[in-house]
Structure formats: C-alpha cells, structure tokens
Enzyme design. Sequence first.
Site, PDB file in Angstrom:
ATOM      1  CD  GLU A  46      45.709  45.116  43.983  1.00 58.40           C
ATOM      2  OE1 GLU A  46      45.709  43.954  43.695  1.00 58.40           O
ATOM      3  OE2 GLU A  46      46.091  45.841  42.855  1.00 58.40           O
ATOM      4  CE1 TYR A  95      50.134  41.741  44.008  1.00 63.48           C
ATOM      5  CE2 TYR A  95      47.927  41.250  44.459  1.00 63.48           C
ATOM      6  CZ  TYR A  95      48.747  41.816  43.674  1.00 63.48           C
ATOM      7  OH  TYR A  95      48.353  43.020  42.833  1.00 63.48           O
ATOM      8  CG  ASP A 126      51.602  39.692  40.338  1.00 64.15           C
ATOM      9  OD1 ASP A 126      52.838  39.994  39.985  1.00 64.15           O
ATOM     10  OD2 ASP A 126      50.837  39.932  39.612  1.00 64.15           O
TER      11      ASP A 126
END
Length: 350
Positions: free
Chosen positions: A42, A125, A143
């Site tokens: 991520e 996020y 996102d």
Amino acid sequence: MQDNLVVLYWYDRNSRQLPWRTAPADILSGVKPDPYHVWLSEIMLQQTTVAAVKNYFKLFIKTWPTLADMANAEEEDILKAWAGLGYYSRARNLYKCAKFVQLHHNGRFPEEEERLLKLPGIGPYTAAAISTIAFGRHAAVVDGNVERVLSRRHALLTELPALKAEVKPLMAEVTPHDRPGDFAQAIMDLGATICTPKSPACGICPWMDVCEGRKQGIADTLPRKAPKKVKPTRRGMAFLLSDARGRILLRKRQDKGLLAGMSEPITTHWADDAAMADLSHAPITADWVRTPKDVKHTFTHFHLEMSVWQAQAPAHYDEPDGYWWSAPDELEGEALPTVMMKALKAGSVI
DNA sequence: GAACCGTGGTA
DNA sequence: TTACCAAGGTT
C-alpha cells in the site's frame, strides 16, 4: 442480488494475481493476508502504478522478509532499494514506521484504522486499506479509483478534492460487512480496468445497470476537477567529476525537500533563471566538457533542463567531507533518483 | 485548502 | 512532444 455484491462477484471471477494479493478463493477458505505485505504494497502503490511497483515489492520482500528485518536494516539500504520509485519521503517514512511498530507495537501492526493513522506515512486511505485488507475490518477505503467509480455511479458533480468527503460515506455504506477488504480491492480493480479515467468500458461494467453517470451520458467526464496549473521550467548544471580510475564523485542531498536524503553527483541549484553554461558554478577549475545532450526531466510541479559537464579531477584532489567516489559498477547500487541516473547516462558513465 | 513531493506509461 | 494520470501523505 444487491448492487455491491455484483461487483464482489465480478472480482471473484476477474481478480488479478498480484505479488501482494491474497486471492479471493484463499480469503474465502480462511487464509489471512500478511499485514507486513499489505502495508508495504500500500505504501508503494501510493500514486504509483501496479506495473512500477511489482519488482520493487518482490525485491523488498526478498531482502527484508519480515517487519523485524526491515526495522533492523540501515536507512541507507532502504533508500538504495527504493531508488527510482519516486516520492522518496515514502521510503524514509517506511523505515520510521517499521522501527516504530517493531518497538512500540511488539512487531505487529495495529488493526484499527485510528491507530494505523498515527503511524508515519499512513494517511486516511492507507489506514483504511490496511485495516480492511489485512485484518478484515469494515472501513471505507477511498482512493482515486473509488472517487472515480462512485462519482460516476452516483453522478456526483462536486469537484475534486472536495469530492472526497462526499464519497467517503457512500463508500462506507456500500462496503459489505462480509469480505470488506475484497470489496475495496474490487472497486479499485474496477477503476483500474473498466471504469478508467478515459474511455471507460461501460458496456462490460458490472454496475452498468445502476450507474447514474452512464444513464446521464456523463460518466467519462467525472470526476470533475479544477484545471491544472502550468509547470514552470527550471534549469541547472550537473558536474560529473571523475578520478583516474573512472570513479564518480557523489554526495548526499539535504534532509528535506526534493529528493531528500538521496545521492547525486555535484549539481547546481535549480532555478527559473539559472544558467546552463556558466562554469563559475563548477566545483573546481578543470577542463569541463559539456555532454552533447542535456537532461530533461519532469517533476511533480516543474520541468527541469540540466546541462551535464565532465572533467577529471587533478591528481592531488581530495574529496570534501561527505563526498565519496563511486565506481561505474557501484553506481547502480547507489541511492540515485532517476533524474540523476539520466545525468550519469548523458555522460556515458552508466 | 493548497503547495509540495517522482516516475513511467499512455494518447 | 506534451499533458495527463496512478492503490496519497505531509506540511
């Protein structure tokens, strides 16, 4: 069937195999993702394409198989491995985060969004993504893909970035309590492959029947955003100073700002009105030769044009403190950002 | 909210 | 060639 489950089942059939992804079939049979892998992927995927991330992710996992391995690494080695991926503060925050979790969370990532949010490099996020993908918690992951898909799905005319606040509760509402992590990835995959920024493939979209944007014929114009500002062009010079063995003199950039903490050959300040051929800026007096081609590079908010100059240092030359010589076969392993690699290539050093 | 912070692919 | 864009965060 509920609208949201249509997308989840589309994902079950079309999920891409990615190095950091636990397949939907495995999730269904109870396999738990590795939070370290989820976190690392991520961070790498922030504003960065899957294609660009893949090999970096594999290298990082191979070099530092566990969070403890990364926490025990040297920051310099993290920066070297990250070189070329961009947004280098991510690499430094990655390292800070690894050390912090190792020290204060007993080596295990917290599961709750609010606690993840406190960690370096983890924003709204990423906190939601880790909480839901790694731990199966219900969270509204928003996102760029989610903003695009939901703004079209509900025909939202609000401009970015204000749109984000409008999308968050919609995402919270549509996210199922069963397999919320897979649902988030389903929407993101949908945005990456079907509900694309340009020329969306509405004809094969699992949400084609419920999409307000499609019904109104405005899907491809959403989400709305303010016009971009024009990027200025800055200029500068790079000096490739070599020794008798062909090694290049490098140094470490400042701790803050652009390319912070990364390595570079000697460069001038970059400014709008800077000279491209003023050798009074050279680090030493020498027979500087300009390479035939300048370096052109575009950063987030400006274009750069840089002339590249080469010379050999005199025999008695001693490198200043903080500088070091790097041999041609060592340069690939240095923490050199892409723009600096371009300069070295312009000088045929690499 | 807005500026800052990289890079490579794509049209 | 140029401009847009991508699984954002920090200040």
